[in-house]
Scaffold this active site. Structure first.
Site, PDB file in Angstrom:
ATOM      1  N   LYS A 119      14.638  94.754  94.996  1.00  0.00           N
ATOM      2  CA  LYS A 119      15.897  94.711  94.240  1.00  0.00           C
ATOM      3  C   LYS A 119      16.042  95.961  93.381  1.00  0.00           C
ATOM      4  CE  LYS A 119      17.722  90.677  95.330  1.00  0.00           C
ATOM      5  NZ  LYS A 119      19.096  90.526  95.832  1.00  0.00           N
ATOM      6  N   SER A 126      17.894  91.071  89.929  1.00  0.00           N
ATOM      7  CA  SER A 126      17.032  89.983  89.485  1.00  0.00           C
ATOM      8  C   SER A 126      16.218  90.371  88.261  1.00  0.00           C
ATOM      9  CB  SER A 126      16.081  89.646  90.626  1.00  0.00           C
ATOM     10  OG  SER A 126      15.098  88.750  90.180  1.00  0.00           O
ATOM     11  N   TYR A 186       9.497  91.409  96.044  1.00  0.00           N
ATOM     12  CA  TYR A 186      10.877  90.961  95.862  1.00  0.00           C
ATOM     13  C   TYR A 186      11.551  91.762  94.751  1.00  0.00           C
ATOM     14  CZ  TYR A 186      14.779  88.178  94.198  1.00  0.00           C
ATOM     15  OH  TYR A 186      16.021  87.789  93.758  1.00  0.00           O
TER      16      TYR A 186
END
Ligand code: UDP
Length: 340
Positions: free
Chosen positions: A149, A121, A145
């Site tokens: 990743k 991402s 988040y």
């Protein structure tokens, strides 16, 4: 020509994974899916695609499935994707995205899988000082988040350095839209991503859209993102797979975006234009963990892969999202068992 190996798509019942499975099938790659159906939908997996309903971290089950289907590469989409939720519940993200990816990578190594494609991402860049963002921009995530990743990216690089596996890390910018033939789309319940939220509001499935922050250092003060059509993103995965197979000694890290950004207000204008409906706008404070502008420098993917985006148009992205949303809303429409 050699027979094409079977591709395992984790999270293939979810939004992006289901489009990747379609793109693979369209390009005549055999596909199998693992999905635990916590956020995915059984109906998103075509009937002729074998689906294992299981957790990617259930190693005995996963490894048996990989060996039974003679899997030759993994595309790993399964995971949690909501930035605000990751701030409220970081351990969920380190579990679902980081720990379970570690488990899946271990299964891949044990089963001798030679190629691995990972859904990463733009959130791994955090709030970069410069935009557009190239792949060598320092990665300093500003939310769990993005960190979850990034940790998986690091694991993959370390593992590939010592095991016979090459990888492609694709760093997605903001994925939106739906399959142009409406075979798949975003069916997420309680969606938080802007285009889906705005389309729902235009179709009277919610009463307003909150605009999170009007004081960013952007032309109109609202957040700017690089929205990429999910079908163009899915195609990038197929091309990345072909690149990994063609040159097993090389790994790739590629941004996936169109290299141009739209503000929240521009997105809302587009949804109003396409639907010919008004959206009630509520101006609110910034949302925690949100950078101001995040736009890709996409020169690397354009150079590395024969990728030719077909849907790099905000109105087209929105039109496909609207078509899917209407289909979801129909009695007997897509996934009516869960929506109705
Ligand atoms: N956003 C917004 N209202 C919403 C959802 C999102 O103003 O209901 C903004 C958000 O602050 C960001 C942009 O839209 O600037 C894209 O957010 P989204 O959640 O779609 O994706 P993210 O970039 O967080 O992955």
């Amino acid at each position: 020509m050699n027979k094409k190996p079977t591709i395992l798509v984790t999270g293939g019942a979810g939004y992006i994974g289901s489009h990747a499975a379609l793109a693979l099938s369209d390009a005549s790659w055999p596909v199998v899916v693992i999905d635990n159906l916590t956020t995915g939908f059984r109906e998103a997996v075509p009937h002729d695609v074998p689906l294992l309903v299981a957790d990617i971290a259930d190693q005995p089950v996963v490894e048996t499935f990989i060996l039974d289907h003679d899997v030759g590469a993994i595309m790993h989409f399964a995971g949690s994707v909501v930035v605000p939720e990751s701030i409220a519940n970081p351990l969920k993200y380190y579990h679902n995205n980081t720990a379970k990816s570690r488990s899946l990578i271990e299964s891949a190594i044990r089963c001798g899988i030679p190629h691995f494609i990972f859904s990463s991402s733009a959130a791994t860049y955090g709030a970069p000082a410069k935009s557009p963002v190239s792949e060598d921009t320092p990665q300093r995530p500003i939310n769990p988040y993005g960190m979850s990743k990034l940790m998986t990216e690091i694991m993959l690089a370390d593992v590939a350095a010592t095991h016979p596996l090459n990888y492609c890390i694709l760093r997605y910018f903001n994925v939106a839209g739906a399959d142009p033939k409406a075979r798949a789309g975003q069916s997420t319940i309680g969606a938080t991503h802007l285009i889906k939220v705005a389309v729902e509001a235009a179709l009277l499935k919610r009463d307003h859209v909150s605009i999170f922050g009007t004081d960013y250092d952007t032309p109109d003060g609202t957040g700017v993102r690089d929205y990429i059509h999910v079908s163009d993103l899915a195609t990038a995965h197929v091309l990345a797979l072909e690149a990994l197979i063609a040159d097993p000694a090389t790994n790739h890290v590629l941004n996936c975006g169109y290299g141009r950004g739209f503000s929240v207000l521009e997105v809302l204008d587009a949804v109003e234009r396409i639907t010919n409906r008004g959206i009630v706008r509520r101006f609110e404070k910034r949302r925690a963990g949100d950078p101001g502008a995040l736009v890709s420098d996409n020169r690397a993917i354009l150079e590395c892969l024969p990728w030719k985006p077909l849907h790099a148009d905000l109105d087209e992205i929105v039109a496909h999202a609207v078509a899917w949303e209407r289909k979801l809303g129909q009695p007997g429409g897509a996934f009516s068992n869960v929506m109705g």
